[in-house]
Design an enzyme around this catalytic site. Structure first.
Site, PDB file in Angstrom:
ATOM      1  N   ASP A  59       0.849  -1.202   0.000  1.00 48.75           N
ATOM      2  CA  ASP A  59       0.000   0.000   0.000  1.00 48.75           C
ATOM      3  C   ASP A  59       0.876   1.241   0.000  1.00 48.75           C
ATOM      4  O   ASP A  59       2.025   1.220   0.448  1.00 48.75           O
ATOM      5  CB  ASP A  59      -0.899  -0.010   1.247  1.00 48.75           C
ATOM      6  CG  ASP A  59      -2.148   0.827   1.081  1.00 48.75           C
ATOM      7  OD1 ASP A  59      -3.253   0.258   0.971  1.00 48.75           O
ATOM      8  OD2 ASP A  59      -2.033   2.082   1.060  1.00 48.75           O
ATOM      9  N   ASP A  75       3.352   2.077  -4.597  1.00 42.71           N
ATOM     10  CA  ASP A  75       2.436   2.876  -5.407  1.00 42.71           C
ATOM     11  C   ASP A  75       2.146   2.002  -6.622  1.00 42.71           C
ATOM     12  O   ASP A  75       3.038   1.734  -7.438  1.00 42.71           O
ATOM     13  CB  ASP A  75       3.102   4.194  -5.824  1.00 42.71           C
ATOM     14  CG  ASP A  75       2.185   5.029  -6.714  1.00 42.71           C
ATOM     15  OD1 ASP A  75       1.121   4.516  -7.129  1.00 42.71           O
ATOM     16  OD2 ASP A  75       2.543   6.179  -7.002  1.00 42.71           O
ATOM     17  N   VAL A  76       0.907   1.529  -6.754  1.00 39.65           N
ATOM     18  CA  VAL A  76       0.586   0.566  -7.825  1.00 39.65           C
ATOM     19  C   VAL A  76       0.841   1.125  -9.225  1.00 39.65           C
ATOM     20  O   VAL A  76       0.943   0.357 -10.186  1.00 39.65           O
ATOM     21  CB  VAL A  76      -0.877   0.065  -7.745  1.00 39.65           C
ATOM     22  CG1 VAL A  76      -1.099  -0.851  -6.575  1.00 39.65           C
ATOM     23  CG2 VAL A  76      -1.884   1.213  -7.782  1.00 39.65           C
ATOM     24  N   TYR A  99     -13.571   7.100 -13.594  1.00 35.23           N
ATOM     25  CA  TYR A  99     -13.713   5.935 -12.704  1.00 35.23           C
ATOM     26  C   TYR A  99     -14.430   4.801 -13.445  1.00 35.23           C
ATOM     27  O   TYR A  99     -13.966   3.653 -13.456  1.00 35.23           O
ATOM     28  CB  TYR A  99     -14.487   6.341 -11.447  1.00 35.23           C
ATOM     29  CG  TYR A  99     -14.577   5.242 -10.410  1.00 35.23           C
ATOM     30  CD1 TYR A  99     -13.499   4.959  -9.578  1.00 35.23           C
ATOM     31  CD2 TYR A  99     -15.733   4.475 -10.255  1.00 35.23           C
ATOM     32  CE1 TYR A  99     -13.580   3.948  -8.619  1.00 35.23           C
ATOM     33  CE2 TYR A  99     -15.817   3.471  -9.314  1.00 35.23           C
ATOM     34  CZ  TYR A  99     -14.738   3.213  -8.482  1.00 35.23           C
ATOM     35  OH  TYR A  99     -14.821   2.208  -7.542  1.00 35.23           O
ATOM     36  N   LYS A 119     -12.937   1.033 -14.440  1.00 37.07           N
ATOM     37  CA  LYS A 119     -13.541  -0.165 -13.858  1.00 37.07           C
ATOM     38  C   LYS A 119     -14.100  -1.082 -14.954  1.00 37.07           C
ATOM     39  O   LYS A 119     -14.020  -2.308 -14.839  1.00 37.07           O
ATOM     40  CB  LYS A 119     -14.618   0.216 -12.833  1.00 37.07           C
ATOM     41  CG  LYS A 119     -14.046   0.929 -11.612  1.00 37.07           C
ATOM     42  CD  LYS A 119     -12.985   0.085 -10.903  1.00 37.07           C
ATOM     43  CE  LYS A 119     -12.423   0.723  -9.664  1.00 37.07           C
ATOM     44  NZ  LYS A 119     -11.435  -0.120  -8.971  1.00 37.07           N
ATOM     45  N   VAL A 159     -19.794   0.224  -0.459  1.00 39.05           N
ATOM     46  CA  VAL A 159     -19.249  -0.467   0.719  1.00 39.05           C
ATOM     47  C   VAL A 159     -18.682   0.614   1.638  1.00 39.05           C
ATOM     48  O   VAL A 159     -18.052   1.572   1.156  1.00 39.05           O
ATOM     49  CB  VAL A 159     -18.092  -1.417   0.304  1.00 39.05           C
ATOM     50  CG1 VAL A 159     -17.571  -2.179   1.530  1.00 39.05           C
ATOM     51  CG2 VAL A 159     -18.520  -2.386  -0.788  1.00 39.05           C
TER      52      VAL A 159
HETATM   53  N1  NAD Z   1     -16.107   1.323  -1.282  1.00 36.61           N
HETATM   54  C1  NAD Z   1     -16.900   1.188  -2.316  1.00 36.61           C
HETATM   55  O1  NAD Z   1     -18.080   1.555  -2.276  1.00 36.61           O
HETATM   56  C2  NAD Z   1     -16.366   0.544  -3.568  1.00 36.61           C
HETATM   57  C3  NAD Z   1     -17.293   0.128  -4.528  1.00 36.61           C
HETATM   58  C4  NAD Z   1     -16.822  -0.485  -5.687  1.00 36.61           C
HETATM   59  C5  NAD Z   1     -15.476  -0.691  -5.873  1.00 36.61           C
HETATM   60  N2  NAD Z   1     -14.600  -0.271  -4.924  1.00 36.61           N
HETATM   61  C6  NAD Z   1     -13.171  -0.515  -5.180  1.00 36.61           C
HETATM   62  O2  NAD Z   1     -12.583  -1.188  -4.092  1.00 36.61           O
HETATM   63  C7  NAD Z   1     -11.179  -0.950  -4.094  1.00 36.61           C
HETATM   64  C8  NAD Z   1     -10.715  -0.607  -2.700  1.00 36.61           C
HETATM   65  O3  NAD Z   1     -11.275   0.648  -2.318  1.00 36.61           O
HETATM   66  P1  NAD Z   1     -11.910   0.922  -0.879  1.00 36.61           P
HETATM   67  O4  NAD Z   1     -13.341   1.159  -1.079  1.00 36.61           O
HETATM   68  O5  NAD Z   1     -11.451  -0.082   0.086  1.00 36.61           O
HETATM   69  O6  NAD Z   1     -11.259   2.376  -0.602  1.00 36.61           O
HETATM   70  P2  NAD Z   1     -10.254   2.894   0.531  1.00 36.61           P
HETATM   71  O7  NAD Z   1      -9.908   4.272   0.115  1.00 36.61           O
HETATM   72  O8  NAD Z   1     -10.827   2.657   1.874  1.00 36.61           O
HETATM   73  O9  NAD Z   1      -8.974   1.934   0.368  1.00 36.61           O
HETATM   74  C9  NAD Z   1      -8.121   2.040  -0.741  1.00 36.61           C
HETATM   75  C10 NAD Z   1      -6.746   1.542  -0.360  1.00 36.61           C
HETATM   76  O10 NAD Z   1      -5.893   1.689  -1.509  1.00 36.61           O
HETATM   77  C11 NAD Z   1      -4.715   2.399  -1.127  1.00 36.61           C
HETATM   78  N3  NAD Z   1      -4.181   3.128  -2.278  1.00 36.61           N
HETATM   79  C12 NAD Z   1      -4.671   4.246  -2.875  1.00 36.61           C
HETATM   80  N4  NAD Z   1      -3.883   4.623  -3.881  1.00 36.61           N
HETATM   81  C13 NAD Z   1      -2.883   3.726  -3.946  1.00 36.61           C
HETATM   82  C14 NAD Z   1      -1.748   3.570  -4.805  1.00 36.61           C
HETATM   83  N5  NAD Z   1      -1.468   4.446  -5.799  1.00 36.61           N
HETATM   84  N6  NAD Z   1      -0.928   2.511  -4.598  1.00 36.61           N
HETATM   85  C15 NAD Z   1      -1.166   1.637  -3.575  1.00 36.61           C
HETATM   86  N7  NAD Z   1      -2.195   1.743  -2.738  1.00 36.61           N
HETATM   87  C16 NAD Z   1      -3.060   2.769  -2.930  1.00 36.61           C
HETATM   88  C17 NAD Z   1      -5.152   3.290   0.011  1.00 36.61           C
HETATM   89  O11 NAD Z   1      -4.068   3.706   0.825  1.00 36.61           O
HETATM   90  C18 NAD Z   1      -6.131   2.368   0.762  1.00 36.61           C
HETATM   91  O12 NAD Z   1      -5.470   1.552   1.689  1.00 36.61           O
HETATM   92  C19 NAD Z   1     -10.931   0.165  -5.111  1.00 36.61           C
HETATM   93  O13 NAD Z   1     -10.428  -0.393  -6.307  1.00 36.61           O
HETATM   94  C20 NAD Z   1     -12.331   0.730  -5.320  1.00 36.61           C
HETATM   95  O14 NAD Z   1     -12.469   1.336  -6.579  1.00 36.61           O
HETATM   96  C21 NAD Z   1     -15.007   0.342  -3.776  1.00 36.61           C
END
Ligand code: NAD
Length: 291
Positions: free
Chosen positions: A37, A63-64, A157, A161, A190
């Protein structure tokens, strides 16, 4: 014994939210977890949380969007655990929202680099390590319901996706013969901090307008929906359930099924009209050659 016990998973964006939920559920199955992360502080907290549950954890700053850093994650995972069996390409950002003309290049590039190229680099770095030992494994890409059906005012976004869904379908066909299963997780809302992705936006992607966008009614509505989404702990457990069932598409919100049914029906109706077109009669019954 579970299929996962003693194997190793690399999880991007595993410091919080959905990534940590998946890490917890896989750790409960006896997997070794590599949490990667960009957020060092929460990475350490997450590692302590997992260790307290008896899970073997390695943390790596990542950083991905940086392909070289992904290679280091792979090397460190192998050094620590010997073999890697799974990559969970979960890290993602919400990015800017707003009308087509309000979206600028920096905002687009950030979302493309993290949500799309981050997944590509993750697979490029880790899939060869899974192939190497020949025991098979898993690739799990985290997309979104937004990738299954377009979301207005959320072009970047949605585009990334949808691309992740398409990549997963492509890779499923490619990796099947190697015994590597591909799944794509498509959640709706979520309870996580996704609405506050700005916290992880590097300098080079800064956009002058983001504060205006964050204050927009669209952003406020998105935050409200996320805060009223399903509990994050369910998601990891649902992923394990779906992996055990060998599912390609992993859904967490069955209440969205009617949307998908409407979309499928609209596509089918469009095919029916094409089938009736005088321009296309010569290929209606033509055999399809697949690659
Ligand atoms: N929460 C929702 O409603 C939801 C819905 C659909 C999809 N998603 C997807 O779920 C995945 C996780 O998101 P989440 O909801 O847990 O959000 P979040 O912001 O709580 O967690 C995201 C995590 O990714 C890390 N991150 C951000 N940029 C980064 C980078 N460049 N390199 C490495 N790490 C990085 C952050 O530090 C964090 O730990 C994402 O791909 C998001 O698009 C979330």
């Amino acid at each position: 014994m579970s299929d996962f016990a003693g194997k190793t998973a690399v999880i991007s964006g595993g410091a919080q939210g959905i990534g940590l939920s998946i890490a917890t559920a896989l750790g409960e199955q006896g997997m070794n977890i590599v949490l990667a992360d960009i957020d060092q502080e929460n990475l350490q907290k997450a590692a302590l949380e997992l260790q307290a549950r008896g899970v073997s954890v390695l943390t790596v700053i990542l950083d991905v969007a940086d392909e070289v850093q992904w290679q280091v994650v792979g090397q460190q995972a192998v050094e620590r655990f010997g073999k890697v069996h799974m990559v969970v390409n979960n890290a993602g950002v919400g990015g800017d929202s707003g009308s087509i003309e309000s979206q600028n290049k920096n905002g687009w590039q950030w979302v493309l680099d993290v949500n799309l190229m981050g997944v590509v680099y993750g697979a490029k770095a880790i899939v060869p390590l899974i192939k190497q030992h020949g025991e098979g494994g898993w690739v799990i890409n985290v997309a979104s319901m937004a990738g299954m059906t377009g979301v207005p005012y959320s072009g970047a976004y949605t585009a990334t996706k949808a691309a992740v869904v398409a990549l997963s379908e492509s890779w499923a066909g490619e990796l099947e013969r190697k015994g590597i299963r591909v799944s794509v997780l498509c959640p709706a809302f979520v309870q996580t901090r996704i609405y506050d992705s700005e916290r992880n936006r590097p300098e080079q992607y800064q956009s002058d307008d983001w504060d205006i966008m964050t204050e927009s009614s669209f952003s406020k509505r998105a935050k409200h929906l996320v805060e009223n989404g399903i509990e994050v702990s369910i998601v990891g457990k649902r992923v394990v359930e779906a992996l055990n069932a060998g599912e390609l598409y992993i859904f967490t919100h069955p209440n969205y099924r009617p949307f998908m049914q409407q979309q499928s029906a609209a596509i089918d109706a469009a095919f029916e009209r094409a089938e009736k077109s005088p321009l296309l009669q010569h290929i209606v019954d033509q055999k399809i050659d697949m690659l």
